[in-house]
Write an enzyme that holds these catalytic residues in place. Structure first.
Site, PDB file in Angstrom:
ATOM      1  N   GLU A  17      13.596  98.878  11.749  1.00  0.00           N
ATOM      2  CA  GLU A  17      14.653  99.831  11.411  1.00  0.00           C
ATOM      3  C   GLU A  17      16.020  99.223  11.743  1.00  0.00           C
ATOM      4  OE1 GLU A  17      15.850 101.983   9.700  1.00  0.00           O
ATOM      5  OE2 GLU A  17      15.380 104.007  10.393  1.00  0.00           O
ATOM      6  N   ASP A  27      19.641 106.623  15.560  1.00  0.00           N
ATOM      7  CA  ASP A  27      20.816 107.427  15.879  1.00  0.00           C
ATOM      8  C   ASP A  27      20.326 108.753  16.475  1.00  0.00           C
ATOM      9  OD1 ASP A  27      23.725 107.829  15.565  1.00  0.00           O
ATOM     10  OD2 ASP A  27      23.195 109.253  14.005  1.00  0.00           O
ATOM     11  N   GLY A  80      17.485 109.980  15.907  1.00  0.00           N
ATOM     12  CA  GLY A  80      16.049 109.791  16.122  1.00  0.00           C
ATOM     13  C   GLY A  80      15.214 110.589  15.133  1.00  0.00           C
ATOM     14  N   THR A 114      14.886 110.487  11.736  1.00  0.00           N
ATOM     15  CA  THR A 114      14.133 109.754  10.718  1.00  0.00           C
ATOM     16  C   THR A 114      12.817 109.240  11.288  1.00  0.00           C
ATOM     17  OG1 THR A 114      16.256 109.024   9.801  1.00  0.00           O
ATOM     18  CG2 THR A 114      14.290 107.904   8.999  1.00  0.00           C
ATOM     19  N   ARG A 136      27.328  95.690   3.986  1.00  0.00           N
ATOM     20  CA  ARG A 136      25.975  95.287   4.377  1.00  0.00           C
ATOM     21  C   ARG A 136      25.841  93.787   4.583  1.00  0.00           C
ATOM     22  NH1 ARG A 136      22.387  99.624   3.760  1.00  0.00           N
ATOM     23  NH2 ARG A 136      22.733 100.973   1.972  1.00  0.00           N
TER      24      ARG A 136
HETATM   25  P1  IMP Z   1      18.677 108.977  12.538  1.00  0.00           P
HETATM   26  O1  IMP Z   1      17.639 109.685  11.729  1.00  0.00           O
HETATM   27  O2  IMP Z   1      19.816 109.882  12.912  1.00  0.00           O
HETATM   28  O3  IMP Z   1      18.149 108.240  13.724  1.00  0.00           O
HETATM   29  O4  IMP Z   1      19.402 108.002  11.541  1.00  0.00           O
HETATM   30  C1  IMP Z   1      18.905 106.823  11.184  1.00  0.00           C
HETATM   31  C2  IMP Z   1      19.579 106.295   9.945  1.00  0.00           C
HETATM   32  O5  IMP Z   1      20.927 106.719   9.774  1.00  0.00           O
HETATM   33  C3  IMP Z   1      19.653 104.787  10.063  1.00  0.00           C
HETATM   34  O6  IMP Z   1      18.488 104.200   9.561  1.00  0.00           O
HETATM   35  C4  IMP Z   1      20.883 104.441   9.258  1.00  0.00           C
HETATM   36  O7  IMP Z   1      20.532 104.244   7.908  1.00  0.00           O
HETATM   37  C5  IMP Z   1      21.765 105.640   9.380  1.00  0.00           C
HETATM   38  N1  IMP Z   1      22.822 105.432  10.419  1.00  0.00           N
HETATM   39  C6  IMP Z   1      22.898 106.019  11.629  1.00  0.00           C
HETATM   40  N2  IMP Z   1      23.987 105.622  12.319  1.00  0.00           N
HETATM   41  C7  IMP Z   1      24.621 104.728  11.520  1.00  0.00           C
HETATM   42  C8  IMP Z   1      25.811 103.930  11.677  1.00  0.00           C
HETATM   43  O8  IMP Z   1      26.523 103.947  12.697  1.00  0.00           O
HETATM   44  N3  IMP Z   1      26.133 103.119  10.631  1.00  0.00           N
HETATM   45  C9  IMP Z   1      25.394 103.058   9.486  1.00  0.00           C
HETATM   46  N4  IMP Z   1      24.267 103.774   9.305  1.00  0.00           N
HETATM   47  C10 IMP Z   1      23.884 104.604  10.306  1.00  0.00           C
HETATM   48 MG    MG Z   2      18.192 103.442   7.590  1.00  0.00          MG
END
Ligand code: IMP
Ligand code: MG
Length: 177
Positions: free
Chosen positions: A101, A105, A107, A109, A167
């Site tokens: 991954e 962030d 968590g 996902t 990216r």
């Molecule tokens: P989560 O479900 O909040 O943990 O988010 C995970 C997904 O959000 C990551 O796989 C990223 O694609 C996207 N993401 C979270 N924070 C950032 C960031 O600071 N920059 C770019 N993408 C982010």
């Molecule tokens: Mg992602």
């Protein structure tokens, strides 16, 4: 490389720091999965750079597959489900699966994706994340391997995007102003 910018970007992790850490992670993964075939599952698109560089440092029989799931900006809640936009090509039953991954962030996902993959009965299922923002967690989740913990800022580069931009940067930066 010259890029048109509105705000500025501040480098958080240099290319050298990233590659050094990936070498360490590669060694650790090589030790942990000794004698096994490792299926590295990249979560598109953010993990693309990390997966490629990490795989080069893993001295095992490595296979790769990719998944795309709904992430940032979607209406995902603690009760919601992760949406699979592109599923794996491999049947993972009995395989040693390492999810790759870009960043954890909230968590959300990962906490939705893991049970879904566990139902497919892999021999093992672990998570390797390039970056971690522990201060942002909404659900308890700990990766098995973490490249770097970062501050609560919007991160771009080395696979991570802002509106599909940045990216390709070989380093990690945060967006300012
Ligand atoms: P989560 O479900 O909040 O943990 O988010 C995970 C997904 O959000 C990551 O796989 C990223 O694609 C996207 N993401 C979270 N924070 C950032 C960031 O600071 N920059 C770019 N993408 C982010
Ligand atoms: Mg992602």
């Amino acid at each position: 490389m010259a890029m048109k910018e509105t705000g500025s970007i501040r480098v958080l992790l240099t290319e050298e720091q990233i590659q050094e850490r990936i070498r360490q992670l590669g060694k650790q993964i090589t030790r942990d999965y000794e004698g096994k075939t490792l299926l590295m599952v990249g979560i598109l698109k953010g993990s693309c750079m990390f997966l490629c560089d990490l795989a080069k440092r893993v001295e095992l029989d490595v296979r790769m597959d990719f998944m795309s799931v709904s992430s940032y900006g979607s209406q995902m809640t603690t009760s919601g489900k992760v949406q699979i936009k592109k599923d794996l090509e491999n049947n993972i039953k009995g395989k040693d699966v390492l999810i790759i991954e870009d960043i954890i962030d909230s968590g959300m996902t990962m906490s939705k994706l893991l049970p879904l993959l566990r139902e497919r009965e892999p021999a093992s299922l672990r998570v390797c994340t390039f970056l971690d923002k522990p201060s942002r967690r909404q659900v308890p989740l700990q990766a098995d391997y973490t490249g770097f913990a970062v501050e609560d800022a919007f991160i771009v580069g080395y696979g991570l995007d802002y509106d599909e931009k940045y990216r390709q940067l070989p380093y990690v930066a945060c967006l300012e102003g």
